[in-house]
Design an enzyme around this catalytic site. Sequence first.
Site, PDB file in Angstrom:
ATOM      1  N   LYS A   1      -8.906   3.935  -2.903  1.00 44.95           N
ATOM      2  CA  LYS A   1      -9.426   3.444  -1.618  1.00 44.95           C
ATOM      3  C   LYS A   1     -10.805   4.031  -1.351  1.00 44.95           C
ATOM      4  O   LYS A   1     -11.016   5.247  -1.454  1.00 44.95           O
ATOM      5  CB  LYS A   1      -8.467   3.807  -0.487  1.00 44.95           C
TER       6      LYS A   1
ATOM      7  N   CYS B   1      -5.816  -2.611   3.104  1.00 46.53           N
ATOM      8  CA  CYS B   1      -5.952  -2.871   4.541  1.00 46.53           C
ATOM      9  C   CYS B   1      -7.401  -3.018   5.029  1.00 46.53           C
ATOM     10  O   CYS B   1      -8.038  -4.034   4.794  1.00 46.53           O
ATOM     11  CB  CYS B   1      -5.195  -1.827   5.344  1.00 46.53           C
TER      12      CYS B   1
ATOM     13  N   GLU C   1       0.833  -1.206   0.000  1.00 41.46           N
ATOM     14  CA  GLU C   1       0.000   0.000   0.000  1.00 41.46           C
ATOM     15  C   GLU C   1       0.869   1.258   0.000  1.00 41.46           C
ATOM     16  O   GLU C   1       1.871   1.329   0.730  1.00 41.46           O
ATOM     17  CB  GLU C   1      -0.894  -0.005   1.246  1.00 41.46           C
TER      18      GLU C   1
END
Length: 348
Positions: free
Chosen positions: A136, A171, A50
Site C-alpha cells: 500500500k 481502498c 484487504e
Amino acid sequence: MIKEGIKQRFLAAAVQAAPVFLNKDETIGKVCSLIEEAGGNGAQLIVFPEAFIPTYPFWPKDLGSGPERKLVLDAFTELYKNSIEIPSSDTDKICEVARKAGAYVVIGVNEKEGGTLYNTMLFIDNKGSIMGKHRKLLSIDSEKCVWAGMGGAKDVRVFETELGRIGGFFCYEHHLTLAKYAMFMKGEQIHAGLWAGHGFVKPTMDFASRQYAFEGQVFVIVSSMYVDEGMIPDTFPLKSYTKWDFPGGSGIINPRGEYIAGPLYDKEGILYAEIDMDMIIRAKAVIDSVGHFSRPDIFQLIIKDEQGEGQLKFSEEYRELKHHIDRLSKRQDSIEAKLEEILSKLSR
C-alpha cells in the site's frame, strides 16, 4: 490493446468473507478452501479482501497513554505474530492450492519484514508461483499506527498474464489520482480492488470502484470483508471498544462502470462474472483515457522508480525535444542575423 494469446473470456470470482480473527493458520486454511470452491466453479481469477490474513485492524489504534494503551499494544503484538513473510511456508500453502485450482489469486495480507508491518497485496499465478506484490502506497488515518511501512514506485505495477494485464489497489488508494493514471498508462485491464468493508465507506467503495472502471476502461473485481461482532472472540481485549459495522460491498464491474455481479452486503459469499475482453475495446471506442481521449501535448505524468528508470525515460524524451528546440532556435538566430546583414547592405 488486446494482445494475441490473451483469453477472450474467463470467469472471475470476488470473495466476500471474514478471516478467522487474528488466527493466521486457520485463516490460511479458510483461504485454501475458498480457492478450491471458486476454482471448482470454474473461476480462473479469484480475488480476496484487504489484509485478509490474519485480519484488518478494525479496532481503535490510539486510546491514549492510560491503561488502554497496553490493550492497543497487545492487539498489535497478536497481529504481528500472525502476519506473514513473503515468500514463506505460509505463502507456499496458498500457491499450491492456486496451482491445483489452475487459478490466479490476488489476496491482501499483513506482511512483516523485520519489525515493520506492510499492508500488502499478493499476486499468485495459475502455476502456483508468486508473480509479485503491491505494498500500500499510503495508509490513511489511524492505519498509520499499524502499517508504518509504505510501498514505492515499484509497487505501481501490472502483471502480464494470459488473462490480460492484472493490477490492484487498496481502498483509498483509489483516490490517489496520479497513481490511478499510472496504472492506466501501464495498460492495466483487470483491476483488483481490495477493501476492509467499513460501513461508513459503503458509498465510497461503490462510487470509487465504478469510477475507476469507467475512467480506466478496465474490469474491477471488488473484494471486501464482511465481519460482524459475533465473529470476534470475547477474549479479544478491544472488542467492546470497537464498532463492528463491516457490511462488505463486493462486486464485479465492467469497463463502463456497471455491475455485472453484486454488490453483495451483509453476508459472506463468492460472486462470479464472465470477463469479456471485447468490453474493453467497446469502452475505449468512446473514451480512451491514455489514447484518443487524452492530451499528452499538455499533460505528462512522470513516474520515478527505484532506479530512476521511469524518470530517465521521460527525461530523455524531454532532453531530445529540448535539443531540437535549441537547435531550431540557433538556426533562427543565424537566419535573423543574415537577414539583418542583407537588409543593411540593401539600405546603403
